[in-house]
Design an enzyme around this catalytic site. Structure first.
Site, PDB file in Angstrom:
ATOM      1  N   ASP A   1       6.181   8.103  -4.244  1.00 16.00           N
ATOM      2  CA  ASP A   1       6.665   6.847  -3.477  1.00 16.00           C
ATOM      3  C   ASP A   1       6.755   7.296  -2.261  1.00 16.00           C
ATOM      4  OD1 ASP A   1       8.237   4.995  -2.507  1.00 16.00           O
ATOM      5  OD2 ASP A   1       9.694   4.723  -4.091  1.00 16.00           O
ATOM      6  N   VAL A   2       5.867   6.568  -1.535  1.00 11.15           N
ATOM      7  CA  VAL A   2       6.011   7.043   0.245  1.00 11.15           C
ATOM      8  C   VAL A   2       7.314   6.491   0.871  1.00 11.15           C
ATOM      9  CG1 VAL A   2       3.237   6.724   0.243  1.00 11.15           C
ATOM     10  CG2 VAL A   2       4.639   4.908   0.863  1.00 11.15           C
TER      11      VAL A   2
ATOM     12  N   ASN B   1      -2.142   4.177   3.685  1.00  9.00           N
ATOM     13  CA  ASN B   1      -2.647   3.095   3.085  1.00  9.00           C
ATOM     14  C   ASN B   1      -1.648   2.130   2.307  1.00  9.00           C
ATOM     15  OD1 ASN B   1      -4.913   1.074   2.147  1.00  9.00           O
ATOM     16  ND2 ASN B   1      -3.953   1.822   0.345  1.00  9.00           N
TER      17      ASN B   1
ATOM     18  N   TYR C   1       6.424  -8.941   6.050  1.00 12.22           N
ATOM     19  CA  TYR C   1       4.766  -8.189   6.045  1.00 12.22           C
ATOM     20  C   TYR C   1       4.393  -8.179   7.517  1.00 12.22           C
ATOM     21  CZ  TYR C   1       0.201  -7.242   4.715  1.00 12.22           C
ATOM     22  OH  TYR C   1      -1.145  -6.766   4.795  1.00 12.22           O
TER      23      TYR C   1
ATOM     24  N   LYS D   1       3.496  -4.790   9.760  1.00 12.18           N
ATOM     25  CA  LYS D   1       2.315  -4.375  10.538  1.00 12.18           C
ATOM     26  C   LYS D   1       2.371  -4.615  12.089  1.00 12.18           C
ATOM     27  CE  LYS D   1       0.275  -3.902   6.586  1.00 12.18           C
ATOM     28  NZ  LYS D   1      -0.191  -2.540   5.943  1.00 12.18           N
TER      29      LYS D   1
HETATM   30  P1  NAD Z   1      -3.139  -3.255  -3.254  1.00 19.32           P
HETATM   31  O1  NAD Z   1      -2.022  -3.775  -3.853  1.00 19.32           O
HETATM   32  O2  NAD Z   1      -4.482  -3.016  -4.247  1.00 19.32           O
HETATM   33  O3  NAD Z   1      -2.826  -1.639  -2.882  1.00 19.32           O
HETATM   34  C1  NAD Z   1      -1.557  -1.327  -2.326  1.00 19.32           C
HETATM   35  C2  NAD Z   1      -1.276  -0.137  -2.914  1.00 19.32           C
HETATM   36  O4  NAD Z   1      -0.114   0.430  -2.606  1.00 19.32           O
HETATM   37  C3  NAD Z   1      -0.968  -0.298  -4.485  1.00 19.32           C
HETATM   38  O5  NAD Z   1      -1.975   0.724  -5.103  1.00 19.32           O
HETATM   39  C4  NAD Z   1       0.216   0.150  -4.773  1.00 19.32           C
HETATM   40  O6  NAD Z   1       0.699   0.774  -6.162  1.00 19.32           O
HETATM   41  C5  NAD Z   1       0.468   0.981  -3.532  1.00 19.32           C
HETATM   42  N1  NAD Z   1       1.781   1.282  -3.343  1.00 19.32           N
HETATM   43  C6  NAD Z   1       3.027   0.116  -3.090  1.00 19.32           C
HETATM   44  N2  NAD Z   1       4.167   0.668  -2.893  1.00 19.32           N
HETATM   45  C7  NAD Z   1       3.874   2.102  -2.758  1.00 19.32           C
HETATM   46  C8  NAD Z   1       4.963   3.017  -2.598  1.00 19.32           C
HETATM   47  N3  NAD Z   1       6.261   3.040  -2.341  1.00 19.32           N
HETATM   48  N4  NAD Z   1       4.284   4.326  -2.663  1.00 19.32           N
HETATM   49  C9  NAD Z   1       2.958   4.382  -2.859  1.00 19.32           C
HETATM   50  N5  NAD Z   1       2.088   3.712  -3.163  1.00 19.32           N
HETATM   51  C10 NAD Z   1       2.656   2.290  -2.883  1.00 19.32           C
HETATM   52  O7  NAD Z   1      -3.540  -4.033  -1.942  1.00 19.32           O
HETATM   53  P2  NAD Z   1      -4.576  -3.726  -0.806  1.00 19.32           P
HETATM   54  O8  NAD Z   1      -5.330  -5.111  -0.283  1.00 19.32           O
HETATM   55  O9  NAD Z   1      -5.662  -2.681  -1.444  1.00 19.32           O
HETATM   56  O10 NAD Z   1      -3.683  -2.974   0.023  1.00 19.32           O
HETATM   57  C11 NAD Z   1      -3.932  -1.730   0.773  1.00 19.32           C
HETATM   58  C12 NAD Z   1      -3.315  -1.923   2.184  1.00 19.32           C
HETATM   59  O11 NAD Z   1      -4.275  -2.616   2.930  1.00 19.32           O
HETATM   60  C13 NAD Z   1      -2.113  -2.505   2.397  1.00 19.32           C
HETATM   61  O12 NAD Z   1      -1.461  -1.331   3.464  1.00 19.32           O
HETATM   62  C14 NAD Z   1      -2.213  -3.820   2.934  1.00 19.32           C
HETATM   63  O13 NAD Z   1      -1.254  -4.555   3.855  1.00 19.32           O
HETATM   64  C15 NAD Z   1      -3.557  -3.611   3.782  1.00 19.32           C
HETATM   65  N6  NAD Z   1      -4.217  -4.912   3.808  1.00 19.32           N
HETATM   66  C16 NAD Z   1      -4.951  -5.314   2.874  1.00 19.32           C
HETATM   67  C17 NAD Z   1      -5.534  -6.695   3.278  1.00 19.32           C
HETATM   68  C18 NAD Z   1      -6.371  -7.367   2.030  1.00 19.32           C
HETATM   69  O14 NAD Z   1      -6.832  -8.612   2.531  1.00 19.32           O
HETATM   70  N7  NAD Z   1      -6.621  -7.035   1.089  1.00 19.32           N
HETATM   71  C19 NAD Z   1      -5.531  -7.273   4.419  1.00 19.32           C
HETATM   72  C20 NAD Z   1      -4.761  -6.690   5.566  1.00 19.32           C
HETATM   73  C21 NAD Z   1      -4.273  -5.271   5.180  1.00 19.32           C
END
Ligand code: NAD
Length: 271
Positions: free
Chosen positions: A69-70, A96, A169, A173
Site C-alpha cells: 500500500d503506497v 502511478n 482528486y 493532482k
Molecule cells: P486504475 O484504477 O486502473 O489504476 C489505479 C491503480 O492504483 C489500481 O491498480 C489500484 O489498485 C492502485 N492503487 C490504489 N490504491 C493503492 C494503494 N494504496 N497502493 C498501491 N496501489 C494502489 O485507474 P487508472 O486510470 O489506470 O489510474 C492510474 C493513474 O492514472 C492514477 O494516478 C490516475 O489518477 C491517473 N489518471 C488516469 C486517467 C484516466 O483517464 N484513466 C486520467 C488522468 C489520470
C-alpha cells in the site's frame, strides 16, 4: 554509452505503483518490453499483477509482482528493500497508484478527502523519497543511463482543470504538480530527473462510467478535440520515452497526453 533502440532501458530496474490494472499495467508492460526489470506493485489485485508479469516475461523481460500500500511508509520501505535485494537497485520509479472517491463538496466526508490525498499525494511522496534515497546510495551507472535516476509522477489534466464533484482528486493532482516541480528543482543537481505525465481521458477501470456506453463515450468525445478516447498504451509509450535517455534534457515538466482535452474545447464554437 551505446543507445540500444530496441531495449532503451536494458539493465535498468523500474518500480511501477498500482500496476495491476489500467495505466500502471500498460506502463509496466511497456517498460518491460523496453528492457527494464519491472516491479509490478499492486494493492489487492494479485491476478492483474501476475498477468502483467506474464506479459513482460513473454517479451523476454523480468517482472516481480509486489503487494504494498503506497500510502503506508512501512510497506513502501519493505518493497524498496525487496527490490534492491532482488535486482541490486532501482533506476526508474513510475508513481502511478491513484484513486477517486467522488462526492459533491458539501457532502464529501473527511475520510474520503484523507483517503484520496493519502494515496494520490502522500503515496507519491513516500515512493519518490525512497527512490531518491536509493539513487543517491547507489551512485551513477553511466553504462545504463545518463541520469542518476528517473521519477515519473502520474498526474492528470486535473492538475490544471478544476473538477467539480471531485475536489479531493483535483487537489491531489494539483498537489502532485508542485510536488513534482519542487523535487525536480531540488534533485536536479544530483542527476535525478523528475517529470509528470498528465493523462486526459484514458479507458481504464477508474473512469469506466465515462466511456462504457456509446452515449457516455459520445459526451466524452465532445471534450477531446483529437476525436478519440485515449488507450493505456498511449501513456505506456510516453512513459518509456520519459524514462529513457532520449528525453534526457526534459526535467520538471508535465507532459500532457490528452488528445487536446486541456485546450478548452468548449471554446471551439463559443466565446
Ligand atoms: P486504475 O484504477 O486502473 O489504476 C489505479 C491503480 O492504483 C489500481 O491498480 C489500484 O489498485 C492502485 N492503487 C490504489 N490504491 C493503492 C494503494 N494504496 N497502493 C498501491 N496501489 C494502489 O485507474 P487508472 O486510470 O489506470 O489510474 C492510474 C493513474 O492514472 C492514477 O494516478 C490516475 O489518477 C491517473 N489518471 C488516469 C486517467 C484516466 O483517464 N484513466 C486520467 C488522468 C489520470
Amino acid at each position: 554509452m551505446i543507445f540500444n533502440s530496441d531495449h532503451p532501458l536494458a539493465n535498468q530496474t523500474a518500480i511501477v505503483t498500482g500496476a495491476s490494472s489500467g495505466i500502471g499495467k500498460a506502463c509496466a508492460i511497456a517498460l518491460g518490453r523496453a528492457g527494464a526489470n519491472v516491479i509490478v506493485n499492486y494493492a489487492g489485485n494479485s491476478r492483474g499483477a501476475e498477468e502483467a508479469v506474464a506479459e513482460i516475461e513473454a517479451a523476454g523481460g523480468k517482472g516481480l509482482p509486489f503487494k504494498a500500500d503506497v500510502s503506508r511508509k512501512s510497506e513502501v520501505d519493505v518493497m524498496f528493500k525487496a527490490v534492491v535485494d532482488t535486482f541490486g537497485t532501482v533506476d526508474i520509479l513510475v508513481n502511478n497508484a491513484g484513486l477517486q472517491k467522488d462526492a459533491p463538496f458539501v457532502e464529501m466526508s473527511l475520510d474520503d478527502w484523507n483517503y484520496v490525498l493519502s494515496v494520490n499525494l502522500t503515496g507519491q511522496f513516500l515512493c519518490a523519497q525512497a527512490a531518491a534515497r536509493e539513487f543517491i546510495r547507489r551512485g551513477r551507472r553511466p553504462e545504463v543511463s545518463v541520469a542518476l535516476g528517473k521519477i515519473i509522477c502520474m498526474s492528470s489534466v486535473h492538475e490544471l482543470i478544476p473538477w467539480a464533484g471531485h475536489v479531493n482528486y483535483a487537489a491531489s493532482k494539483g498537489g502532485v504538480m508542485l510536488f513534482m516541480k519542487s523535487i525536480a528543482q531540488e534533485l536536479g543537481e544530483k542527476g535525478i530527473r523528475v517529470n509528470s505525465i498528465a493523462p486526459g481521458a484514458i479507458k481504464t477501470p477508474i473512469n469506466r462510467m465515462a466511456w462504457e456506453t456509446p452515449e457516455a463515450e459520445r459526451d466524452l468525445l465532445r471534450l477531446i478535440p483529437y476525436g478519440r478516447v485515449g488507450e493505456t498504451a498511449d501513456i505506456g509509450n510516453v512513459t518509456v520515452w520519459l524514462a529513457s535517455d532520449q528525453s534526457d534534457y526534459i526535467h520538471g515538466q508535465t507532459i500532457v497526453v490528452d488528445g487536446g482535452m486541456a485546450l478548452y474545447p468548449g471554446f471551439r464554437d463559443n466565446g
